[in-house]
Enzyme design. Structure first.
Site, PDB file in Angstrom:
ATOM      1  N   THR A   1      -8.794  49.231  35.725  1.00 29.69           N
ATOM      2  CA  THR A   1      -8.951  47.966  36.446  1.00 29.69           C
ATOM      3  C   THR A   1      -8.116  47.968  37.725  1.00 29.69           C
ATOM      4  O   THR A   1      -7.359  48.898  37.978  1.00 29.69           O
ATOM      5  CB  THR A   1      -8.557  46.793  35.535  1.00 29.69           C
ATOM      6  OG1 THR A   1      -7.286  47.082  34.963  1.00 29.69           O
ATOM      7  CG2 THR A   1      -9.573  46.590  34.442  1.00 29.69           C
TER       8      THR A   1
ATOM      9  N   HIS B   1      -2.163  40.191  26.875  1.00 29.22           N
ATOM     10  CA  HIS B   1      -2.178  41.651  26.723  1.00 29.22           C
ATOM     11  C   HIS B   1      -0.790  42.162  26.335  1.00 29.22           C
ATOM     12  O   HIS B   1       0.207  41.458  26.485  1.00 29.22           O
ATOM     13  CB  HIS B   1      -2.623  42.343  28.022  1.00 29.22           C
ATOM     14  CG  HIS B   1      -4.104  42.297  28.253  1.00 29.22           C
ATOM     15  ND1 HIS B   1      -4.733  41.228  28.848  1.00 29.22           N
ATOM     16  CD2 HIS B   1      -5.081  43.189  27.953  1.00 29.22           C
ATOM     17  CE1 HIS B   1      -6.038  41.464  28.906  1.00 29.22           C
ATOM     18  NE2 HIS B   1      -6.289  42.642  28.371  1.00 29.22           N
ATOM     19  N   HIS B   2      -0.749  43.438  25.923  1.00 31.78           N
ATOM     20  CA  HIS B   2       0.509  44.132  25.619  1.00 31.78           C
ATOM     21  C   HIS B   2       1.368  44.245  26.882  1.00 31.78           C
ATOM     22  O   HIS B   2       0.852  44.153  28.014  1.00 31.78           O
ATOM     23  CB  HIS B   2       0.189  45.528  25.065  1.00 31.78           C
ATOM     24  CG  HIS B   2      -0.679  46.335  25.976  1.00 31.78           C
ATOM     25  ND1 HIS B   2      -0.175  47.166  26.939  1.00 31.78           N
ATOM     26  CD2 HIS B   2      -2.035  46.397  26.102  1.00 31.78           C
ATOM     27  CE1 HIS B   2      -1.166  47.725  27.612  1.00 31.78           C
ATOM     28  NE2 HIS B   2      -2.316  47.271  27.128  1.00 31.78           N
TER      29      HIS B   2
ATOM     30  N   LYS C   1       0.673  46.758  30.141  1.00 38.75           N
ATOM     31  CA  LYS C   1      -0.474  46.647  31.047  1.00 38.75           C
ATOM     32  C   LYS C   1       0.012  46.635  32.491  1.00 38.75           C
ATOM     33  O   LYS C   1       0.981  45.967  32.831  1.00 38.75           O
ATOM     34  CB  LYS C   1      -1.277  45.376  30.728  1.00 38.75           C
ATOM     35  CG  LYS C   1      -2.545  45.278  31.527  1.00 38.75           C
ATOM     36  CD  LYS C   1      -3.526  44.300  30.931  1.00 38.75           C
ATOM     37  CE  LYS C   1      -4.713  44.071  31.841  1.00 38.75           C
ATOM     38  NZ  LYS C   1      -5.436  45.301  32.183  1.00 38.75           N
TER      39      LYS C   1
ATOM     40  N   THR D   1     -10.892  41.623  33.393  1.00 37.82           N
ATOM     41  CA  THR D   1     -11.822  40.744  32.665  1.00 37.82           C
ATOM     42  C   THR D   1     -11.610  39.292  33.064  1.00 37.82           C
ATOM     43  O   THR D   1     -12.577  38.541  33.258  1.00 37.82           O
ATOM     44  CB  THR D   1     -11.596  40.894  31.148  1.00 37.82           C
ATOM     45  OG1 THR D   1     -11.772  42.258  30.816  1.00 37.82           O
ATOM     46  CG2 THR D   1     -12.573  40.052  30.359  1.00 37.82           C
TER      47      THR D   1
HETATM   48  P1  NAD Z   1      -2.045  54.716  29.872  1.00 32.23           P
HETATM   49  O1  NAD Z   1      -0.875  54.516  30.763  1.00 32.23           O
HETATM   50  O2  NAD Z   1      -1.820  54.829  28.402  1.00 32.23           O
HETATM   51  O3  NAD Z   1      -2.875  56.004  30.321  1.00 32.23           O
HETATM   52  C1  NAD Z   1      -3.108  56.350  31.664  1.00 32.23           C
HETATM   53  C2  NAD Z   1      -3.154  57.858  31.754  1.00 32.23           C
HETATM   54  O4  NAD Z   1      -3.567  58.224  33.064  1.00 32.23           O
HETATM   55  C3  NAD Z   1      -1.779  58.507  31.509  1.00 32.23           C
HETATM   56  O5  NAD Z   1      -1.876  59.520  30.517  1.00 32.23           O
HETATM   57  C4  NAD Z   1      -1.433  59.096  32.866  1.00 32.23           C
HETATM   58  O6  NAD Z   1      -0.665  60.285  32.791  1.00 32.23           O
HETATM   59  C5  NAD Z   1      -2.825  59.368  33.422  1.00 32.23           C
HETATM   60  N1  NAD Z   1      -2.873  59.582  34.872  1.00 32.23           N
HETATM   61  C6  NAD Z   1      -2.009  59.135  35.825  1.00 32.23           C
HETATM   62  N2  NAD Z   1      -2.398  59.558  37.038  1.00 32.23           N
HETATM   63  C7  NAD Z   1      -3.518  60.297  36.851  1.00 32.23           C
HETATM   64  C8  NAD Z   1      -4.397  60.994  37.723  1.00 32.23           C
HETATM   65  N3  NAD Z   1      -4.177  61.040  39.057  1.00 32.23           N
HETATM   66  N4  NAD Z   1      -5.483  61.632  37.189  1.00 32.23           N
HETATM   67  C9  NAD Z   1      -5.705  61.603  35.860  1.00 32.23           C
HETATM   68  N5  NAD Z   1      -4.900  60.968  34.975  1.00 32.23           N
HETATM   69  C10 NAD Z   1      -3.840  60.303  35.477  1.00 32.23           C
HETATM   70  O7  NAD Z   1      -3.026  53.477  30.194  1.00 32.23           O
HETATM   71  P2  NAD Z   1      -4.186  52.864  29.263  1.00 32.23           P
HETATM   72  O8  NAD Z   1      -3.629  51.776  28.403  1.00 32.23           O
HETATM   73  O9  NAD Z   1      -4.935  53.980  28.615  1.00 32.23           O
HETATM   74  O10 NAD Z   1      -5.081  52.127  30.358  1.00 32.23           O
HETATM   75  C11 NAD Z   1      -5.682  52.857  31.410  1.00 32.23           C
HETATM   76  C12 NAD Z   1      -6.441  51.901  32.335  1.00 32.23           C
HETATM   77  O11 NAD Z   1      -7.573  51.367  31.636  1.00 32.23           O
HETATM   78  C13 NAD Z   1      -5.637  50.683  32.813  1.00 32.23           C
HETATM   79  O12 NAD Z   1      -5.980  50.387  34.161  1.00 32.23           O
HETATM   80  C14 NAD Z   1      -6.118  49.578  31.915  1.00 32.23           C
HETATM   81  O13 NAD Z   1      -5.985  48.301  32.520  1.00 32.23           O
HETATM   82  C15 NAD Z   1      -7.580  49.955  31.774  1.00 32.23           C
HETATM   83  N6  NAD Z   1      -8.266  49.405  30.605  1.00 32.23           N
HETATM   84  C16 NAD Z   1      -9.549  49.016  30.810  1.00 32.23           C
HETATM   85  C17 NAD Z   1     -10.291  48.564  29.751  1.00 32.23           C
HETATM   86  C18 NAD Z   1     -11.723  48.169  29.979  1.00 32.23           C
HETATM   87  O14 NAD Z   1     -12.414  47.784  29.036  1.00 32.23           O
HETATM   88  N7  NAD Z   1     -12.226  48.289  31.206  1.00 32.23           N
HETATM   89  C19 NAD Z   1      -9.723  48.471  28.476  1.00 32.23           C
HETATM   90  C20 NAD Z   1      -8.392  48.871  28.305  1.00 32.23           C
HETATM   91  C21 NAD Z   1      -7.678  49.343  29.376  1.00 32.23           C
END
Ligand code: NAD
Length: 254
Positions: A88, A141-142, A145, A152
């Site tokens: 997001t 959210h946790h 975030k 959403t």
């Molecule tokens: P997270 O921090 O657990 O995971 C993110 C990962 O991305 C990490 O492992 C990090 O090392 C990696 N990363 C960082 N830079 C990178 C790069 N340049 N290339 C590839 N990987 C890279 O986060 P999360 O809880 O898994 O959430 C990830 C995203 O998804 C957030 O933006 C969150 O808001 C979003 N999200 C969206 C939905 C949805 O339904 N659209 C649901 C949940 C979370």
């Protein structure tokens, strides 16, 4: 077999995507991309550019960070890779700009929420919006975030605003006392949006509508990250024969 690259494979959502893709009969994990990776049984790369160079895949799924997702898409889309994006923090203008980098026949699919229940919550909110002068969005959210308000919540507020032919005065915004600005939330297209961050939550959202003598509350809870996976798989299965920018899981739920 659809070949899938997972950007952010070592993260919370990326790990769940790897498990869901692995368990599905019609797709496989071609590689993972994460600069802070972990030991896995598929090829991994630190950047999208290295992955395109070193592996072959049809779809890139991106669950990384708001600060890096645009950079990933700027590499993947011009290379003709269909993208399914859950990260997001990207504005509609930025998504349009990114989609314009893709050749004809390549799709950028972005869903601010991949849970079918949350999509229905937004649709129900859209249906209710014309009948209630007031609406408030509260998301929970946790603490880890990375963005507030959630994608959403922003999308829900935009859908409510689009669905009604009046702009609410968002009563009480002007009554916030000095030093406590924001008490009535932030306004997204005139709709107050409030963000709660606390241990214990995964993702919950309430939309409260108010009219004379009545309120209507629509609430959705995600109890577990697996709730997002049916929507992610739906996106992976559908982007292949689509082109351009598609926003919202509802596009594939009809
Ligand atoms: P997270 O921090 O657990 O995971 C993110 C990962 O991305 C990490 O492992 C990090 O090392 C990696 N990363 C960082 N830079 C990178 C790069 N340049 N290339 C590839 N990987 C890279 O986060 P999360 O809880 O898994 O959430 C990830 C995203 O998804 C957030 O933006 C969150 O808001 C979003 N999200 C969206 C939905 C949805 O339904 N659209 C649901 C949940 C979370």
């Amino acid at each position: 077999m659809i070949k899938v690259a997972v950007a952010g494979y070592a993260g919370r959502m990326g790990s769940a995507v790897v498990d869901a893709v692995t368990a599905a009969d019609d797709m496989e994990v071609a590689c993972g991309i994460d600069p802070f990776g972990k030991d896995v049984d598929f090829p991994t790369f630190e950047t999208v550019a290295e992955a395109i160079e070193g592996a072959s895949f049809d779809v890139l799924v991106d669950f990384t960070q708001p600060s890096v997702v645009a950079g990933n898409l700027e590499v993947a889309l011009p290379a003709g890779v269909d993208c399914v994006v859950g990260t997001t923090g990207l504005s509609n203008e930025k998504l349009e700009e990114l989609a314009s980098l893709a050749p004809e026949g390549t799709c950028l699919f972005y869903a601010p929420n991949f849970t079918t229940g949350a999509v229905l919550m937004m649709q129900f909110a859209k249906a209710a919006a014309p009948f209630f002068p007031e609406a408030e969005v509260i998301e929970f959210h946790h603490c880890n975030k990375k963005d507030a308000p959630s994608g959403t919540a922003v999308r829900t507020a935009q859908m409510i605003a689009d669905a009604r032919d009046f702009t609410s005065a968002a009563p009480g915004k002007e009554t916030e006392i000095a030093g406590c600005e924001g008490a009535r939330g932030t306004l997204v297209d005139g709709v107050p949006v409030h963000s709660v961050r606390s241990m214990g939550f995964v993702a919950t959202q309430e939309v409260i509508f108010g009219s004379m003598g009545q309120t209507l509350t629509i609430k959705h809870d995600s109890w577990d990250r697996s709730s997002y996976m049916p929507g992610v798989l739906l996106g992976i299965r559908n982007v292949g024969d689509k082109s351009g920018l598609i926003i919202g899981l509802e596009s594939f739920m009809n």
